[in-house]
Write a protein that holds these residues in place. Structure first.
Motif, PDB file in Angstrom:
ATOM      1  N   UNK A 198       0.806  -1.216   0.000  1.00  0.00           N
ATOM      2  CA  UNK A 198       0.000   0.000   0.000  1.00  0.00           C
ATOM      3  C   UNK A 198       0.844   1.274   0.000  1.00  0.00           C
ATOM      4  N   UNK A 199       2.173   1.136   0.160  1.00  0.00           N
ATOM      5  CA  UNK A 199       3.040   2.303   0.082  1.00  0.00           C
ATOM      6  C   UNK A 199       3.362   2.578  -1.383  1.00  0.00           C
ATOM      7  N   UNK A 200       2.880   3.692  -1.947  1.00  0.00           N
ATOM      8  CA  UNK A 200       3.054   3.935  -3.383  1.00  0.00           C
ATOM      9  C   UNK A 200       4.320   4.711  -3.722  1.00  0.00           C
ATOM     10  N   UNK A 201       5.373   4.540  -2.960  1.00  0.00           N
ATOM     11  CA  UNK A 201       6.566   5.367  -3.142  1.00  0.00           C
ATOM     12  C   UNK A 201       7.427   4.888  -4.292  1.00  0.00           C
ATOM     13  N   UNK A 202       7.994   5.856  -5.026  1.00  0.00           N
ATOM     14  CA  UNK A 202       8.929   5.540  -6.104  1.00  0.00           C
ATOM     15  C   UNK A 202      10.365   5.554  -5.617  1.00  0.00           C
ATOM     16  N   UNK A 203      10.655   6.409  -4.636  1.00  0.00           N
ATOM     17  CA  UNK A 203      12.006   6.492  -4.072  1.00  0.00           C
ATOM     18  C   UNK A 203      12.105   5.512  -2.914  1.00  0.00           C
ATOM     19  N   UNK A 204      12.507   4.284  -3.239  1.00  0.00           N
ATOM     20  CA  UNK A 204      12.451   3.199  -2.257  1.00  0.00           C
ATOM     21  C   UNK A 204      13.696   3.130  -1.383  1.00  0.00           C
ATOM     22  N   UNK A 205      13.454   2.983  -0.093  1.00  0.00           N
ATOM     23  CA  UNK A 205      14.495   2.652   0.877  1.00  0.00           C
ATOM     24  C   UNK A 205      13.844   1.730   1.884  1.00  0.00           C
ATOM     25  N   UNK A 206      13.865   0.422   1.573  1.00  0.00           N
ATOM     26  CA  UNK A 206      13.092  -0.545   2.344  1.00  0.00           C
ATOM     27  C   UNK A 206      13.553  -0.641   3.795  1.00  0.00           C
ATOM     28  N   UNK A 207      14.819  -0.366   4.061  1.00  0.00           N
ATOM     29  CA  UNK A 207      15.314  -0.444   5.444  1.00  0.00           C
ATOM     30  C   UNK A 207      14.639   0.596   6.338  1.00  0.00           C
ATOM     31  N   UNK A 208      14.187   1.689   5.738  1.00  0.00           N
ATOM     32  CA  UNK A 208      13.456   2.676   6.497  1.00  0.00           C
ATOM     33  C   UNK A 208      11.957   2.524   6.375  1.00  0.00           C
ATOM     34  N   UNK A 209      11.510   1.884   5.288  1.00  0.00           N
ATOM     35  CA  UNK A 209      10.072   1.754   5.039  1.00  0.00           C
ATOM     36  C   UNK A 209       9.444   0.637   5.867  1.00  0.00           C
ATOM     37  N   UNK A 210      10.118  -0.510   5.959  1.00  0.00           N
ATOM     38  CA  UNK A 210       9.553  -1.662   6.670  1.00  0.00           C
ATOM     39  C   UNK A 210       9.281  -1.351   8.143  1.00  0.00           C
ATOM     40  N   UNK A 211      10.174  -0.636   8.861  1.00  0.00           N
ATOM     41  CA  UNK A 211       9.843  -0.314  10.258  1.00  0.00           C
ATOM     42  C   UNK A 211       8.603   0.557  10.415  1.00  0.00           C
ATOM     43  N   UNK A 212       8.155   1.213   9.330  1.00  0.00           N
ATOM     44  CA  UNK A 212       6.960   2.044   9.417  1.00  0.00           C
ATOM     45  C   UNK A 212       5.674   1.215   9.503  1.00  0.00           C
ATOM     46  N   UNK A 213       5.761  -0.086   9.197  1.00  0.00           N
ATOM     47  CA  UNK A 213       4.555  -0.910   9.162  1.00  0.00           C
ATOM     48  C   UNK A 213       3.948  -1.103  10.546  1.00  0.00           C
ATOM     49  N   UNK A 214       4.786  -1.196  11.562  1.00  0.00           N
ATOM     50  CA  UNK A 214       4.272  -1.204  12.920  1.00  0.00           C
ATOM     51  C   UNK A 214       3.785  -2.534  13.457  1.00  0.00           C
ATOM     52  N   UNK A 215       4.021  -3.629  12.760  1.00  0.00           N
ATOM     53  CA  UNK A 215       3.606  -4.935  13.271  1.00  0.00           C
ATOM     54  C   UNK A 215       4.634  -5.443  14.292  1.00  0.00           C
ATOM     55  N   UNK A 216       4.287  -6.508  15.050  1.00  0.00           N
ATOM     56  CA  UNK A 216       5.257  -7.064  16.008  1.00  0.00           C
ATOM     57  C   UNK A 216       6.554  -7.485  15.317  1.00  0.00           C
ATOM     58  N   UNK A 217       7.660  -7.049  15.843  1.00  0.00           N
ATOM     59  CA  UNK A 217       8.962  -7.309  15.243  1.00  0.00           C
ATOM     60  C   UNK A 217       9.956  -7.808  16.276  1.00  0.00           C
ATOM     61  N   UNK A 218      11.013  -8.435  15.782  1.00  0.00           N
ATOM     62  CA  UNK A 218      12.133  -8.840  16.618  1.00  0.00           C
ATOM     63  C   UNK A 218      13.355  -8.988  15.724  1.00  0.00           C
TER      64      UNK A 218
END
Length: 343
Positions: A198-218
């Motif tokens: 659902x993120x429609x970004x063209x300038x991708x930086x997945x290392x910063x984008x994935x933490x924005x999802x907010x699901x349980x992480x470890x």
């Protein structure tokens, strides 16, 4: 980076005499660009790992390795096509219509591959595949995202270690949420991937984008090995470009810093003007008009050019984002179906 998980989120299957255990389908997503030297060994190790996990009752038998050819100029696609055509192959191949870069190729694989669990890993075999079972353990405990984090950088040169760790600290100081010493070796659940779609970004930086999802992480720690074969596809120029992408995609602080820089230079220019005036009034060595004009002019001109460059970078990103062009096109897909085309 870790979060607590309630028992309600536990994904471990509970078996009963009348209910069969449903195992998750795993998709290992591997972006490839000119990897003909290492690809045969990579596919061998990944397929062997899948077979062991299936035999151990950890994953479903339909789990696959998804190799994404990012417009390679060597025999990478031919090797992928050949591996996918083998009897009982666990290989699926995605050929992008042209080279789009590592981040977009990785996203193309995540958005196209099938599976309840998706793990992204580089093709160079530097990431330790032995921690994948640990990632699956964390997934079964309810974590939607599991980051592979390097616990040491002994295989890096002094410059690479210093610059990489300094970059992560810089991002954190700029307010960018990143996982320290994490690249793109991670596990994501299906719902996390669908949220990423659902993120429609063209300038991708997945290392910063994935933490924005907010699901349980470890996180799980691992040691990074030397590259098995071939040359790095991330030379200094590409690493600097990715670093700049991370800063400008997730922080507006460089724009705000222009104001602070302008104030600082104005104060310095004023101080130099006072100094030049003092030389003129109390000394016979001053060249009339030189210091009071040239020094502030050089300083202000340099700051203006720097400021325009930073503003131009952000304007360029706005220009690219407003076009809403598709990030990638899939030219061919072999060895299995797909869950959907990319944006």
């Amino acid at each position: 980076m870790s979060s607590s998980v309630t028992p309600a989120n536990d994904r471990r299957a509970v078996a009963s005499p009348h209910t069969p255990v449903r195992l998750p389908v795993l998709a290992i997503v591997v972006p490839c660009y000119n990897e003909q030297e290492v690809l045969p060994e990579t596919t061998k190790r990944l397929c062997q790992l899948l077979s062991e996990l299936v035999k151990g009752g950890r994953i479903d038998g339909s789990s696959r390795v998804w190799l994404i050819d990012d417009g390679s100029r060597d025999r990478t696609w031919q090797l992928i096509d050949l591996a996918a055509a083998q009897p009982d192959s666990r290989i699926s191949g995605i050929k992008l219509s042209r080279n789009r870069g590592h981040q977009i190729a990785l996203l193309a694989g995540l958005l196209t591959a099938q599976g309840e669990v998706l793990i992204s890993v580089d093709a160079d075999l530097q990431d330790d595949l032995n921690v994948i079972p640990k990632m699956l353990d964390e997934f079964s405990r309810g974590h939607d995202i599991v980051y592979g984090v390097r616990q040491s950088r002994e295989t890096d040169t002094f410059f690479k270690r210093l610059s990489a760790e300094g970059y992560y600290r810089l991002l954190q100081r700029l307010g960018v949420e990143v996982v320290f010493n994490h690249a793109d070796y991670r596990l994501m659940s299906r719902r996390a991937v669908e949220a990423l779609r659902k993120f429609p970004e063209s300038n991708l930086f997945l290392r910063g984008l994935v933490p924005q999802l907010g699901f349980p992480t470890t996180t799980v720690a691992y040691d990074r090995a030397e590259r098995y074969a071939g040359e790095s596809k991330y030379p200094l120029g590409k690493m600097l470009a990715l670093a700049w992408q991370g800063v400008t995609s997730f922080s507006a602080l460089p724009l705000r810093a222009i104001t602070a820089l302008g104030v600082t230079v104005s104060m310095l220019s004023l101080a130099m003007g006072i100094w030049a005036l003092g030389i003129r009034l109390f000394s016979d060595h001053a060249v009339p008009g030189w210091a009071s004009i040239v020094i502030p002019l050089f300083l202000i001109s340099g700051v203006q050019l720097l400021s325009l460059g930073i503003i131009g970078e952000y304007l360029a990103k706005i220009f690219i984002e407003t076009k809403r062009r598709p990030l990638f096109f899939i030219e061919r897909l072999v060895g299995g179906g797909a869950s959907g085309e990319g944006e």
